[in-house]
Design a protein around this motif. Sequence first.
Motif, PDB file in Angstrom:
ATOM      1  N   ASP A 126       0.662  -1.027  -0.012  1.00 52.83           N
ATOM      2  CA  ASP A 126       0.410   0.279   0.339  1.00 52.83           C
ATOM      3  C   ASP A 126       0.311   0.923  -0.218  1.00 52.83           C
ATOM      4  N   THR A 127       1.708   1.265   1.395  1.00 51.29           N
ATOM      5  CA  THR A 127       2.645   2.161   1.424  1.00 51.29           C
ATOM      6  C   THR A 127       3.537   2.280   0.001  1.00 51.29           C
ATOM      7  N   TRP A 128       4.033   1.757  -0.955  1.00 46.48           N
ATOM      8  CA  TRP A 128       4.524   1.471  -2.405  1.00 46.48           C
ATOM      9  C   TRP A 128       3.801   2.321  -3.187  1.00 46.48           C
ATOM     10  N   LEU A 129       2.819   1.757  -3.862  1.00 49.14           N
ATOM     11  CA  LEU A 129       1.368   2.386  -4.175  1.00 49.14           C
ATOM     12  C   LEU A 129       1.210   3.910  -4.087  1.00 49.14           C
ATOM     13  N   ALA A 130       1.024   4.475  -2.652  1.00 40.86           N
ATOM     14  CA  ALA A 130       1.068   5.775  -2.214  1.00 40.86           C
ATOM     15  C   ALA A 130       1.797   6.482  -2.690  1.00 40.86           C
ATOM     16  N   ARG A 131       3.073   5.706  -2.848  1.00 39.95           N
ATOM     17  CA  ARG A 131       4.204   6.966  -3.389  1.00 39.95           C
ATOM     18  C   ARG A 131       4.519   7.307  -4.537  1.00 39.95           C
ATOM     19  N   ASN A 132       4.527   5.929  -5.357  1.00 39.88           N
ATOM     20  CA  ASN A 132       4.740   5.715  -6.845  1.00 39.88           C
ATOM     21  C   ASN A 132       3.661   5.583  -7.439  1.00 39.88           C
ATOM     22  N   ARG A 133       2.768   4.546  -7.135  1.00 40.28           N
ATOM     23  CA  ARG A 133       1.358   5.268  -8.473  1.00 40.28           C
ATOM     24  C   ARG A 133       0.160   5.694  -7.839  1.00 40.28           C
ATOM     25  N   ASN A 134       0.407   7.492  -7.184  1.00 41.04           N
ATOM     26  CA  ASN A 134      -0.829   6.662  -6.381  1.00 41.04           C
ATOM     27  C   ASN A 134      -1.783   7.357  -7.456  1.00 41.04           C
ATOM     28  N   ASN A 135      -1.683   7.523  -8.623  1.00 46.64           N
ATOM     29  CA  ASN A 135      -2.126   8.397  -9.654  1.00 46.64           C
ATOM     30  C   ASN A 135      -3.622   6.814 -10.180  1.00 46.64           C
ATOM     31  N   LEU A 136      -2.850   6.065  -9.337  1.00 44.79           N
ATOM     32  CA  LEU A 136      -4.393   4.689 -10.294  1.00 44.79           C
ATOM     33  C   LEU A 136      -5.104   4.018  -9.343  1.00 44.79           C
ATOM     34  N   PRO A 137      -6.188   4.230  -9.849  1.00 43.11           N
ATOM     35  CA  PRO A 137      -7.498   3.555  -8.946  1.00 43.11           C
ATOM     36  C   PRO A 137      -6.863   1.479  -8.329  1.00 43.11           C
ATOM     37  N   VAL A 138      -6.587   1.596  -7.033  1.00 43.84           N
ATOM     38  CA  VAL A 138      -6.479   0.255  -6.386  1.00 43.84           C
ATOM     39  C   VAL A 138      -7.418  -1.078  -6.239  1.00 43.84           C
ATOM     40  N   ILE A 139      -7.303  -2.058  -6.853  1.00 43.75           N
ATOM     41  CA  ILE A 139      -8.482  -3.098  -6.635  1.00 43.75           C
ATOM     42  C   ILE A 139      -7.298  -4.358  -5.164  1.00 43.75           C
ATOM     43  N   SER A 140      -7.957  -4.150  -4.204  1.00 42.16           N
ATOM     44  CA  SER A 140      -6.851  -4.510  -3.464  1.00 42.16           C
ATOM     45  C   SER A 140      -8.487  -5.739  -3.013  1.00 42.16           C
ATOM     46  N   LEU A 141      -7.271  -6.612  -2.041  1.00 45.10           N
ATOM     47  CA  LEU A 141      -8.047  -8.192  -2.145  1.00 45.10           C
ATOM     48  C   LEU A 141      -8.591  -7.848  -0.562  1.00 45.10           C
ATOM     49  N   ASP A 142      -7.564  -7.622   0.212  1.00 44.97           N
ATOM     50  CA  ASP A 142      -7.897  -6.961   1.744  1.00 44.97           C
ATOM     51  C   ASP A 142      -8.929  -6.211   1.739  1.00 44.97           C
ATOM     52  N   VAL A 143      -9.226  -5.066   1.032  1.00 48.18           N
ATOM     53  CA  VAL A 143     -10.560  -3.970   0.760  1.00 48.18           C
ATOM     54  C   VAL A 143     -11.443  -4.926   0.782  1.00 48.18           C
ATOM     55  N   ILE A 144     -12.035  -5.704  -0.148  1.00 47.33           N
ATOM     56  CA  ILE A 144     -12.231  -6.532  -0.677  1.00 47.33           C
ATOM     57  C   ILE A 144     -13.136  -7.280   0.327  1.00 47.33           C
ATOM     58  N   ARG A 145     -12.124  -7.838   1.497  1.00 44.70           N
ATOM     59  CA  ARG A 145     -12.470  -8.840   2.491  1.00 44.70           C
ATOM     60  C   ARG A 145     -12.942  -7.966   3.459  1.00 44.70           C
ATOM     61  N   GLN A 187     -15.428 -16.213  -2.836  1.00 46.93           N
ATOM     62  CA  GLN A 187     -16.553 -14.800  -3.124  1.00 46.93           C
ATOM     63  C   GLN A 187     -15.926 -12.918  -3.244  1.00 46.93           C
ATOM     64  N   VAL A 188     -14.368 -13.219  -2.664  1.00 46.38           N
ATOM     65  CA  VAL A 188     -13.701 -12.083  -2.475  1.00 46.38           C
ATOM     66  C   VAL A 188     -13.294 -12.009  -4.374  1.00 46.38           C
TER      67      VAL A 188
END
Length: 373
Positions: free
Chosen positions: A242-261, A274-275
């Motif tokens: 999550d931290t890497w994405l926030a620092r390096n790809r903060n313009n991208l929408p993110v599909i996260s399995l943790d969020v879906i869970r 289901q996830v």
Amino acid sequence: MNWTQLKQISLQEITAWAETQSWCLAMTECAQDAEWHSEGDVWTHTKMVLDQLFELEEWSLLSNHEQVVLIFTALFHDVAKPLTTEVDSETGRVRSPKHAVKGEHVARKVLRELECDLATREEIARLVRYHGRPAFLLEREEPTHEVIRLSWLVNNKLLYLFALADTRGRDTDSMSRPEENLYFWKMMAQESNCYTQPFSFQNDQARFLFFQQQKPNLHYVPHEDYSCTVTLMVGLPGSGKDTWLARNRNNLPVISLDVIRYELDVDPADNQGQVAQLARERCREFLRQGTSFAFNATNTMKLTRNRWVDLFADYKAKIDMVYLEPEFDQILRQNKSRSNAVPESVIHRLAEKIEPPTWMECHKLMLCGGFEN
């Protein structure tokens, strides 16, 4: 003893250290098939291979890094034989099926605990995994494809030199696959210009298709016309995806399995069907729209990643993989600070089986030991 210290000591000191380790003690008690290894147990063979490395004509021409890599490849190449050895009840022959596959994981674990750097560790682990391939080259349906494929996983020169030492490091005179067979690996790799470096594909898509297709065509040059780019994250829980994405790809929408869970109120230990289904539906929405996005999950096993890669490739997406591996203590600390911390026993179990991604799986690969990239 750590990796920095081991790299600086003599072969005698390295073998003396190894003989204090449980994985080495297991090798001393592991018998081998007499037809292939009349010299005796696995550790006896291992020491003979180590000695043969120094007898290679090319040894003095190798860099210090290459010598270290070959020494530790020799040390670990048969380390999993004690875990896999069995005796055929009908023939009495001793076999060690898939010892190279399991050996890769053992080598990776030991080297990680020694604090070996990520790039060197993976270089050694993959040489352990594929150390037997050169001897079987002439049995392959497409020998040229074999050396090209391996050139993106290992250094073919080091693989060939190790195969020589491995063949010579035994007492058996009559070999089913003579040493001369190994020269075909060197010759074919040289002819394909991938003996000392990876084979040069026309573009990233050509390389990606070569590894994805059952019968690849080396002469086909595809257009690089991608619908979007999917950034696929790989790493243990707590590695900082999550931290890497926030620092390096903060313009991208993110599909996260943790969020879906969390949305579905599904525990990580429960059935994840289901996830995964909802994640695939959301991925398809972005893929149909041609929208670049990040896919964030542990993805620590190649088989798991393949399912997502196949989905993304079906929509002609460019696939970037990012593998994060901070120091293991840091992973555990970061996991504890998460709101949905994963049990440490689960992280240790995942670490035992982790398969860092390779260039065979994607268009672009980033292997990061932290957040420096």
